[in-house]
Enzyme design. Structure first.
Site, PDB file in Angstrom:
ATOM      1  N   TYR A  47      26.314  42.670  54.405  1.00  7.90           N
ATOM      2  CA  TYR A  47      25.930  44.085  54.342  1.00  7.90           C
ATOM      3  C   TYR A  47      24.768  44.393  55.288  1.00  7.90           C
ATOM      4  O   TYR A  47      23.922  45.230  54.975  1.00  7.90           O
ATOM      5  CB  TYR A  47      25.574  44.479  52.898  1.00  7.90           C
ATOM      6  CG  TYR A  47      26.672  44.099  51.929  1.00  7.90           C
ATOM      7  CD1 TYR A  47      27.844  44.845  51.893  1.00  7.90           C
ATOM      8  CD2 TYR A  47      26.569  42.976  51.113  1.00  7.90           C
ATOM      9  CE1 TYR A  47      28.881  44.479  51.056  1.00  7.90           C
ATOM     10  CE2 TYR A  47      27.605  42.609  50.270  1.00  7.90           C
ATOM     11  CZ  TYR A  47      28.755  43.370  50.247  1.00  7.90           C
ATOM     12  OH  TYR A  47      29.771  42.995  49.415  1.00  7.90           O
ATOM     13  N   TYR A 179      33.761  46.811  41.104  1.00  2.44           N
ATOM     14  CA  TYR A 179      33.671  46.121  42.399  1.00  2.44           C
ATOM     15  C   TYR A 179      34.717  45.015  42.396  1.00  2.44           C
ATOM     16  O   TYR A 179      34.792  44.225  41.448  1.00  2.44           O
ATOM     17  CB  TYR A 179      32.278  45.507  42.616  1.00  2.44           C
ATOM     18  CG  TYR A 179      32.222  44.691  43.890  1.00  2.44           C
ATOM     19  CD1 TYR A 179      32.035  45.321  45.125  1.00  2.44           C
ATOM     20  CD2 TYR A 179      32.423  43.308  43.876  1.00  2.44           C
ATOM     21  CE1 TYR A 179      32.036  44.588  46.302  1.00  2.44           C
ATOM     22  CE2 TYR A 179      32.419  42.574  45.058  1.00  2.44           C
ATOM     23  CZ  TYR A 179      32.225  43.222  46.261  1.00  2.44           C
ATOM     24  OH  TYR A 179      32.239  42.499  47.421  1.00  2.44           O
ATOM     25  N   ASP A 280      40.013  41.228  36.638  1.00  5.93           N
ATOM     26  CA  ASP A 280      39.243  40.544  37.680  1.00  5.93           C
ATOM     27  C   ASP A 280      38.064  39.850  36.987  1.00  5.93           C
ATOM     28  O   ASP A 280      37.062  40.481  36.660  1.00  5.93           O
ATOM     29  CB  ASP A 280      38.770  41.580  38.711  1.00  5.93           C
ATOM     30  CG  ASP A 280      37.910  40.959  39.805  1.00  5.93           C
ATOM     31  OD1 ASP A 280      37.498  39.792  39.656  1.00  5.93           O
ATOM     32  OD2 ASP A 280      37.634  41.660  40.798  1.00  5.93           O
ATOM     33  N   LYS A 309      34.058  32.864  42.395  1.00  5.85           N
ATOM     34  CA  LYS A 309      32.619  32.641  42.228  1.00  5.85           C
ATOM     35  C   LYS A 309      32.276  31.281  41.582  1.00  5.85           C
ATOM     36  O   LYS A 309      32.141  30.307  42.303  1.00  5.85           O
ATOM     37  CB  LYS A 309      31.999  33.811  41.471  1.00  5.85           C
ATOM     38  CG  LYS A 309      31.904  35.055  42.381  1.00  5.85           C
ATOM     39  CD  LYS A 309      30.828  36.018  41.975  1.00  5.85           C
ATOM     40  CE  LYS A 309      30.503  36.982  43.093  1.00  5.85           C
ATOM     41  NZ  LYS A 309      31.325  38.199  43.118  1.00  5.85           N
TER      42      LYS A 309
HETATM   43  C1  PLP Z   1      32.286  38.836  44.041  1.00 12.56           C
HETATM   44  C2  PLP Z   1      33.455  39.533  43.459  1.00 12.56           C
HETATM   45  C3  PLP Z   1      34.657  39.690  44.179  1.00 12.56           C
HETATM   46  C4  PLP Z   1      34.805  39.221  45.600  1.00 12.56           C
HETATM   47  O1  PLP Z   1      34.712  37.844  45.732  1.00 12.56           O
HETATM   48  P1  PLP Z   1      34.355  37.208  47.185  1.00 12.56           P
HETATM   49  O2  PLP Z   1      34.467  35.734  46.951  1.00 12.56           O
HETATM   50  O3  PLP Z   1      32.982  37.669  47.521  1.00 12.56           O
HETATM   51  O4  PLP Z   1      35.380  37.718  48.134  1.00 12.56           O
HETATM   52  C5  PLP Z   1      35.696  40.329  43.556  1.00 12.56           C
HETATM   53  N1  PLP Z   1      35.597  40.779  42.289  1.00 12.56           N
HETATM   54  C6  PLP Z   1      34.471  40.646  41.573  1.00 12.56           C
HETATM   55  C7  PLP Z   1      34.431  41.140  40.165  1.00 12.56           C
HETATM   56  C8  PLP Z   1      33.362  40.029  42.132  1.00 12.56           C
HETATM   57  O5  PLP Z   1      32.230  39.928  41.419  1.00 12.56           O
END
Ligand code: PLP
Length: 459
Positions: A47, A179, A280, A309
């Site tokens: 960013y 997000y 997600d 993550k």
């Molecule tokens: C961090 C995150 C992503 C994206 O993951 P990256 O490995 O950074 O591409 C997608 N969804 C959620 C909920 C996240 O916290």
């Protein structure tokens, strides 16, 4: 080292062989000044603008929950990590078990392609994920990052409906405040403001947005919001392939917590209207909220789930998309009966081996007790923040502590205050927050909470 003759002779030098003395000196390590100058001029940071405008701290090593700086910042050479490197390093740094997992895998193979080949680290990891995932998620697609796993989830859902002869079902519904990553489709379901949709209007696919869920993990479900969710899904059922949300905690979209009850409402409405449900769990998975997966708080199983993550304990980049047999069968019965996705580094053995070791480490301990211990420490340590001027809200869930201000945080001032207190934090928007590694001891949790308060005061 065993004395093995080299397979290949050293590359021939151009021209007559030179003596060692004539070869250039190996380049010495960069000084901090040189490194930062090159960084500013050439290296894009997350960013960030180019050239960079703010100076990053240079980390030389990390161990346990501590980051060691190449040169002191505001008098500190070592910082307690309050971020788990964007929520991934749940076991801290240089964990001997994880270091060993990488080392012993390197000695077998670092990578082989996954097309036509398979290997034990990937197969074992997939089996472990299926064993612990919510019921029905039986099939695993290994992806290279969280954003890619979301792209794969979207592709699965759209292709499922195409295979069933319903190509009009190609939009996604989500709620505001979310997000899901920075690649294209994930961006289209990020919060329209945080995701800067105005910058991309006309370019991003336009998805269906419901209002953000009401705040609070423990709040009683509001019938008006239930009706709103149900109506939004019903109104768009013919064009919706899937609903995609972060369960219980909206992370990078604003660190907000909501009632698990909304997941049950989404599950019911999706079933009623032939819409798939994607959860997600990239931020919430592997214990962060106090449940192994946040969907466990609701007793809801999705059709598709993304994890990332903390999957590899923060060692290497890997994520996964899991789906049910219904979704997999649907895709495989279509006109194009394959999932057309195959990253070069799919199933990377190093990442898969360390992910497997990280899961063993997590599940082999009282992870819920550790997360609960951190939750108690954060609640105690952050309580005083509620009375600070400029603080709108203080909230804690599992190993997540958040102080929300009533103004945009002054990131530079807040970061400096945290570093002076000996802690690494990365505040954003109106938020000073922490997601510490699960191995953070009580004293360090208290120190992190103090630093969050200091950053909130300064920012
Ligand atoms: C961090 C995150 C992503 C994206 O993951 P990256 O490995 O950074 O591409 C997608 N969804 C959620 C909920 C996240 O916290």
């Amino acid at each position: 080292m065993p004395d093995v003759p080299p397979l290949l002779s050293p590359a021939p030098l151009d021209g007559p062989a030179r003596s060692v003395a004539e070869l250039p000196e190996p380049s010495p390590g960069l000084s901090c000044e040189e490194l930062l100058d090159l960084d500013r001029r050439h290296v894009w940071h997350p960013y960030g603008p180019m050239p960079g405008r703010s100076e990053p701290l240079v980390v030389s090593s990390a161990s346990g929950v501590r980051l060691r700086l190449a040169r002191p910042a505001w008098g500190r050479e070592e910082l307690v990590d309050g971020m788990s490197s964007w929520w991934s390093a749940i076991h801290g740094y240089r964990h001997p078990v994880l270091d060993d997992a990488v080392r012993s895998q390197v000695e077998r193979m670092s990578h082989v392609m996954f097309g036509g080949l398979t290997h034990e680290p990937a197969v074992r990891l997939a089996k472990r994920l299926v064993d612990i995932a919510p019921d029905g998620l039986e099939h695993v697609f290994l992806a290279d990052s969280g954003s890619v796993s979301v792209e794969v989830a979207v592709k699965m859902c759209l292709q499922y409906w195409r295979s069933l002869g319903r190509p009009d079902k190609r939009r996604l519904m989500t709620w505001r405040g979310g997000y899901h990553g920075d690649t294209w489709h994930p961006m289209s379901v990020c919060d329209p403001e945080g995701g800067m949709h105005h910058l991309w209007s006309g370019a991003l696919p336009e998805q269906v947005f419901a209002d953000a869920p009401p705040d609070g993990f423990d709040t009683e479900p509001d019938p008006a919001y239930t009706a709103h969710l149900r109506k939004t899904i019903a109104d768009h059922a013919d064009e919706l392939a899937a609903v995609i949300v972060e369960p219980v905690v909206q992370g990078a979209g604003g660190m907000r917590f909501h009632s698990p009850a909304w997941l049950r409402v989404l599950r019911e409405a999706c079933d009623e209207h032939d819409v798939l449900l994607v959860l997600d769990e990239i931020a919430t998975g592997f214990g962060r909220t106090g449940a192994l997966f946040a969907s466990h708080h609701a007793g809801v199983a999705p059709d598709v789930m993304c994890v990332g993550k903390a999957l590899t304990g923060g060692y290497l980049t890997m994520a996964a998309t899991l789906c049910t047999t219904r979704v997999a069968d649907g895709i495989s019965r279509g006109e194009v009966p394959v999932l057309a996705h195959g990253p070069t580094f799919m199933g990377n053995p190093l990442a898969a081996a360390v992910a497997g070791a990280s899961l063993d480490l997590l599940l082999g301990q009282d992870w819920a007790g550790e997360v609960g211990r951190i939750e108690t420490g954060l609640r105690a340590g952050l309580a005083e923040a509620a009375d600070l001027p400029g603080v709108r809200d203080v909230r804690v869930l599992g190993a997540i502590g958040v102080v929300q201000l009533d103004h945009e945080v002054d990131t530079a001032a807040a970061t400096e205050a945290a570093v002076r207190a000996g802690v690494w934090l990365r505040p954003f928007r109106d938020l000073v927050y922490t997601m510490p590694p699960y191995v953070t001891g009580d004293e360090d949790v208290a120190r992190i909470a103090d630093a969050v308060c200091a950053a909130a005061r300064a920012g």
